[in-house]
Scaffold this motif. Structure first.
Motif, short mmCIF file in Angstrom:
data_model
loop_
_atom_site.label_atom_id
_atom_site.label_comp_id
_atom_site.label_asym_id
_atom_site.label_seq_id
_atom_site.Cartn_x
_atom_site.Cartn_y
_atom_site.Cartn_z
N PHE A 221 2.29 -11.50 -0.14
CA PHE A 221 1.08 -10.68 -0.20
C PHE A 221 1.28 -9.35 0.53
N LEU A 222 2.10 -9.32 1.58
CA LEU A 222 2.41 -8.05 2.22
C LEU A 222 3.19 -7.14 1.27
N ALA A 223 4.09 -7.72 0.49
CA ALA A 223 4.81 -6.92 -0.50
C ALA A 223 3.86 -6.39 -1.58
N ALA A 224 2.89 -7.21 -1.97
CA ALA A 224 1.90 -6.74 -2.96
C ALA A 224 1.02 -5.64 -2.38
N LEU A 225 0.67 -5.74 -1.10
CA LEU A 225 -0.13 -4.69 -0.46
C LEU A 225 0.65 -3.38 -0.36
N ALA A 226 1.96 -3.49 -0.12
CA ALA A 226 2.77 -2.27 -0.03
C ALA A 226 2.87 -1.55 -1.37
N ALA A 227 2.66 -2.27 -2.48
CA ALA A 227 2.74 -1.65 -3.80
C ALA A 227 1.46 -0.95 -4.22
N ILE A 228 0.38 -1.11 -3.47
CA ILE A 228 -0.89 -0.46 -3.81
C ILE A 228 -0.80 1.02 -3.44
N ASN A 229 -1.26 1.88 -4.31
CA ASN A 229 -1.24 3.33 -4.08
C ASN A 229 -2.16 3.69 -2.92
N GLN A 230 -1.58 4.30 -1.87
CA GLN A 230 -2.36 4.65 -0.69
C GLN A 230 -3.34 5.79 -0.97
#
Length: 344
Positions: A221-230
């Motif tokens: 889930f941390l990897a999925a969060l890192a893929a979200i456009n900031q």
């Protein structure tokens, strides 16, 4: 002085006297036919093999291990349809058809283990599955990198402990002579032994699973969060969205494909809740509370030498898991998610 358009104005461009880049008389045809799309031809197999042979060579060890330890053992499932004896081998063991499955369906201990397994799986889906998501969101909100790395190391560490050590630690904390019971006795209360209470066993094993594996589950889930456009968070903050609004409208939709994928895979393992954890605590709480399908196969088949019976139980587990995966993936497609494979 006004200029008049030339008679052959069909070849003029939109600026009047400027001709179209396509030449005179071609602009109408372009608008009529529309743009042409060039479709790239697939490269021949020989060219792709020559280009990617290094990558294919790197995958050969992994493919070999997969075939050797996952696909070759599947051939041994044929003993589920035999009265198998290791002394005569598969070739000379007599065929019994579906007799092993018939005995399995009318075995009360099998159904007790199945009900226990499904109950524990459902309980853990409700109370364990969301915890890695919450941990990932909390860790992602930590601003200082050093503090985040320290917290991650702490919550990941129990994953590398064996179940023997985990059960021992819980015994020291919640057993009859553990820290909790001793503290209650020191304050004039009766001691409590959670480790031998069959009524709270489902809560106990879920707590052990959370403590051991929840931190490790946050990695995905941390990897999925890192893929979200900031930029989405910055735009939402400029528009006045609160932190909870950003969480609900940006973070959770970004995590939804991963959540659906892991949920489908977890449903596929609904009849597989583990062996060591329940095997170590089965005698303490009794067979009625701690017997699951994995321990049932061990006690009912491996210790008694009924290999065909155990193979039949394993095939039933696999078939049920496959059906659950297909049904859950179909439901995911209904809700617009990709699931574990794309829709045709």
């Amino acid at each position: 002085m006004l200029r008049t358009a030339p008679e052959d104005s069909e070849g003029t461009g939109p600026a009047g006297d400027l001709t179209s880049p396509a030449g005179a008389g071609t602009s109408k045809d372009v608008r009529k036919r529309g743009p042409r799309t060039s479709r790239a031809r697939p490269q021949p197999f020989g060219s792709r093999l020559k280009r990617d042979w290094q990558l294919l060579l790197m995958t050969l060890p992994a493919i070999g291990l997969l075939i050797l330890f996952h696909y070759v053992p599947l051939l041994g499932n044929v003993i589920a349809f035999q009265d198998y004896s290791p002394y005569v081998g598969i070739g000379d063991s007599p065929w019994v058809g579906f007799a092993n499955f018939h005995w399995l369906m009318f075995d009360a201990s099998f159904w007790d283990a199945t009900i226990n397994t499904l109950t524990i799986t459902t309980f853990q889906l409700i109370f364990y599955f969301p915890i890695p998501i919450l941990l990932a969101v909390l860790l992602d909100s930590v601003v200082r990198p050093r503090l985040r790395l320290f917290i991650q190391s702490i919550v990941y560490m129990p994953h590398f402990f064996s179940w023997v050590l985990v059960v021992t630690l819980f015994q020291q904390m919640f057993g009859g002579a553990g820290l909790l019971a001793q503290t209650l006795r020191d304050h004039g209360y009766d001691g409590i032994d959670i480790m031998t209470n069959p009524d709270t066993f489902i809560v106990l094993v879920t707590a052990e699973t959370v403590w051991k594996d929840a931190g490790w589950g946050t990695i995905i889930f941390l990897a999925a969060l890192a893929a979200i456009n900031q930029n989405l968070y910055e735009a939402a903050a400029v528009d006045g969205a609160s932190r909870w609004r950003r969480l609900w409208h940006i973070t959770l939709p970004g995590l939804r494909p991963v959540i659906v994928l892991l949920l489908i895979l977890r449903l596929g393992e609904a009849l597989n809740v583990g062996f060591e954890q329940f095997f170590l605590q089965r005698d303490a709480v009794g067979r009625e509370a701690a017997e699951v399908l994995d321990t049932f196969v061990y006690w009912r088949t491996l210790l008694t030498g009924e290999w065909s019976y155990g193979a039949a139980a394993g095939l039933v587990k696999g078939l049920v898991g496959l059906v659950l995966i297909l049904v859950a993936n179909k439901v995911a497609h209904r809700f617009g998610e990709q699931g574990i494979y794309k829709r045709s």
